[in-house]
Every structure is written in C-alpha cells, then in structure tokens.
Design an enzyme around this catalytic site. Structure first.
Site, mmCIF file in Angstrom:
data_model
loop_
_atom_site.group_PDB
_atom_site.id
_atom_site.type_symbol
_atom_site.label_atom_id
_atom_site.label_comp_id
_atom_site.label_asym_id
_atom_site.label_seq_id
_atom_site.Cartn_x
_atom_site.Cartn_y
_atom_site.Cartn_z
ATOM 1 N N LYS A 60 0.815 -1.214 0.000
ATOM 2 C CA LYS A 60 0.000 0.000 0.000
ATOM 3 C C LYS A 60 0.849 1.265 0.000
ATOM 4 O O LYS A 60 0.530 2.225 -0.690
ATOM 5 C CB LYS A 60 -0.893 0.032 1.242
ATOM 6 C CG LYS A 60 -2.322 -0.302 0.954
ATOM 7 C CD LYS A 60 -3.229 -0.058 2.140
ATOM 8 C CE LYS A 60 -2.712 -0.571 3.433
ATOM 9 N NZ LYS A 60 -2.461 0.420 4.457
ATOM 10 N N ARG A 112 -9.958 1.550 9.723
ATOM 11 C CA ARG A 112 -9.542 0.167 9.929
ATOM 12 C C ARG A 112 -10.555 -0.611 10.754
ATOM 13 O O ARG A 112 -10.376 -1.817 10.952
ATOM 14 C CB ARG A 112 -8.222 0.175 10.673
ATOM 15 C CG ARG A 112 -7.002 -0.060 9.742
ATOM 16 C CD ARG A 112 -5.928 -0.477 10.596
ATOM 17 N NE ARG A 112 -4.659 -0.932 10.294
ATOM 18 C CZ ARG A 112 -3.620 -0.270 9.823
ATOM 19 N NH1 ARG A 112 -3.736 0.936 9.383
ATOM 20 N NH2 ARG A 112 -2.460 -0.844 9.760
ATOM 21 N N ARG A 133 -0.773 -8.512 13.473
ATOM 22 C CA ARG A 133 -1.293 -7.463 12.591
ATOM 23 C C ARG A 133 -2.202 -8.051 11.519
ATOM 24 O O ARG A 133 -3.196 -7.436 11.128
ATOM 25 C CB ARG A 133 -0.129 -6.677 11.974
ATOM 26 C CG ARG A 133 0.531 -5.763 13.010
ATOM 27 C CD ARG A 133 1.860 -5.229 12.562
ATOM 28 N NE ARG A 133 1.734 -4.442 11.353
ATOM 29 C CZ ARG A 133 2.682 -4.351 10.420
ATOM 30 N NH1 ARG A 133 3.806 -5.020 10.551
ATOM 31 N NH2 ARG A 133 2.480 -3.623 9.369
HETATM 32 P P1 AMP Z 1 0.346 0.874 9.159
HETATM 33 O O1 AMP Z 1 1.586 1.637 8.849
HETATM 34 O O2 AMP Z 1 -0.871 1.454 8.486
HETATM 35 O O3 AMP Z 1 0.492 -0.597 8.929
HETATM 36 O O4 AMP Z 1 0.075 1.058 10.726
HETATM 37 C C1 AMP Z 1 1.016 0.626 11.703
HETATM 38 C C2 AMP Z 1 0.320 0.446 13.044
HETATM 39 O O5 AMP Z 1 -0.274 1.683 13.451
HETATM 40 C C3 AMP Z 1 -0.827 -0.553 13.049
HETATM 41 O O6 AMP Z 1 -0.371 -1.871 13.247
HETATM 42 C C4 AMP Z 1 -1.675 -0.047 14.202
HETATM 43 O O7 AMP Z 1 -1.124 -0.402 15.446
HETATM 44 C C5 AMP Z 1 -1.545 1.467 14.057
HETATM 45 N N1 AMP Z 1 -2.597 2.057 13.192
HETATM 46 C C6 AMP Z 1 -2.413 2.695 11.998
HETATM 47 N N2 AMP Z 1 -3.585 3.131 11.495
HETATM 48 C C7 AMP Z 1 -4.545 2.751 12.385
HETATM 49 C C8 AMP Z 1 -5.966 2.890 12.429
HETATM 50 N N3 AMP Z 1 -6.647 3.505 11.446
HETATM 51 N N4 AMP Z 1 -6.608 2.371 13.499
HETATM 52 C C9 AMP Z 1 -5.942 1.757 14.503
HETATM 53 N N5 AMP Z 1 -4.616 1.582 14.516
HETATM 54 C C10 AMP Z 1 -3.911 2.071 13.474
#
Ligand code: AMP
Length: 193
Positions: free
Chosen positions: A13, A88, A140
């Site tokens: 992404k 999410r 995750r």
């Molecule tokens: P990402 O870079 O989008 O994979 O996000 C890394 C981590 O940030 C995730 O594993 C969650 O712990 C947290 N996170 C990011 N976006 C969200 C969201 N919209 N809701 C909840 N946790 C989030």
C-alpha cells in the site's frame, strides 16, 4: 478526489500510495505514518499508541479519530486526499461517514489491495520495521482479518469498493489501480457539476 485505500500489512500500500498521490495530486493521509511520527517525537499520543503498535494491535478508535479529524481540516486536503490505513474498524468507517456528511464531501472510491497471506508473510519478513517481527506480523494480520475486513462488505454495499489484484510488479499493480480510478472519472465529473 477522495480515496480510501485498504489492504493488509505488507500488501504494498505504501509504495502504491506514493505513486497515487503524485499521479492524482492528492494529500497523503497515512495514520500509520502519523502515529510513527508521534511515537518518534515522544508525544503523549505517540507514547500511548506505541503500546498498541509494538504488539500489532490497533490503536483505540478515539485516538485515531482525533488525529484524522484534525488532519482532514487542513488546507491541502481540499484538492482531494488518499486515506491510507484508515478507516480500519467499522466504528472508524462510520465516524468517517459522519465527518464527510457534515462537509458534504463523500468518498469517491474505496480501493482494496488484495494479496494472499503467504505472499504477505514473505514480503513482511524482509522489511525490517520494528513491528515486523514474526509474532507481531501475525497479530497485525489477525487484526486486519478480524477488524478491517468487515469494512469491505460495508463499502461494497455502498457501491464504493474496487478490489485490485495486488500480486505482480509495482508497475503492473499501479496500472490496475489507475484503470480503476480513471473509470470513475466521468461519474465523479457528473456528480460535481
Ligand atoms: P500501518 O503503517 O498502516 O500498517 O500502521 C502501523 C500500526 O499503526 C498498526 O499496526 C496499528 O497499530 C496502528 N494504526 C495505523 N492506522 C490505524 C488505524 N486507522 N486504526 C488503529 N490503529 C492504526
């Protein structure tokens, strides 16, 4: 154009988002990036969020919604934006709908980047981010399947979902995304008149 970008961790992404925002002149709103920046700056929100991020769990909705609401109000979002990694959870999606209803600016499309689990695990294991340890990766993916996948049905029912095959080269995948977005062109043009 207002786009939501959904996909499991490791789907690519981030790479595709960078190309998308450039191609369509969108602001890039990545909640993961915002949370990592807050964590690195050691803010209160950052410290709290890190407890969840480091174990692969989702950060509570109220924290996320506060961050997103503030970010969406910024000037650079007026020309359009790409929401990357948000919403999410169903609660986040519903809250986003309410925010957008207030401003009368609905979403144009929800893009799902779909990649099989084995491929995700393989890609994530080679990435070297602090939350890319095997047990955190597994958590995750569980969070994605349990809390985020229900959103696909939510957006499907609203006629907003476009699923993109996320297996292939970066260029091939971007081509598919562009085709899906460009097919909307006329329809959104009509709606804006
Ligand atoms: P990402 O870079 O989008 O994979 O996000 C890394 C981590 O940030 C995730 O594993 C969650 O712990 C947290 N996170 C990011 N976006 C969200 C969201 N919209 N809701 C909840 N946790 C989030």
């Amino acid at each position: 154009m207002r786009i939501v970008f959904i996909g499991p961790p490791g789907a690519g992404k981030g790479t595709q988002a960078a190309m998308l925002i450039q191609r369509y002149g969108l602001a890039h709103l990545s909640t993961g990036d915002m949370l990592r920046a807050a964590r690195d700056a050691q803010t209160e929100i950052g410290k709290l969020a890190d407890k969840y991020m480091s174990t692969g769990q989702l950060v509570p909705d109220d924290i996320i919604l506060a961050i997103v609401k503030e970010r969406l109000a910024a000037d650079d979002c007026r020309a359009g934006y790409l929401l990357d990694g948000f919403p999410r959870t169903l609660a986040q999606a519903e809250a986003l709908d309410r925010m957008l209803a207030e401003t009368g600016e609905p979403l144009d499309v929800v893009l799902e980047l779909r990649v099989p689990d084995e491929e995700l695990f393989r890609r994530l294991s080679g990435r070297g981010r602090s939350d890319d340890k095997p047990e955190v990766i597994r958590q995750r993916l569980v969070a994605y399947r349990q809390q985020t996948e229900p959103l696909l049905d939510y957006y499907q029912r609203r006629g907003l979902l476009k699923t993109i095959d996320g297996v292939g080269t970066v260029e091939e995948i971007f081509q598919r995304i562009q085709e899906a977005v460009d097919r909307l062109g006329d329809r959104t043009g009509e709606r804006r008149k």
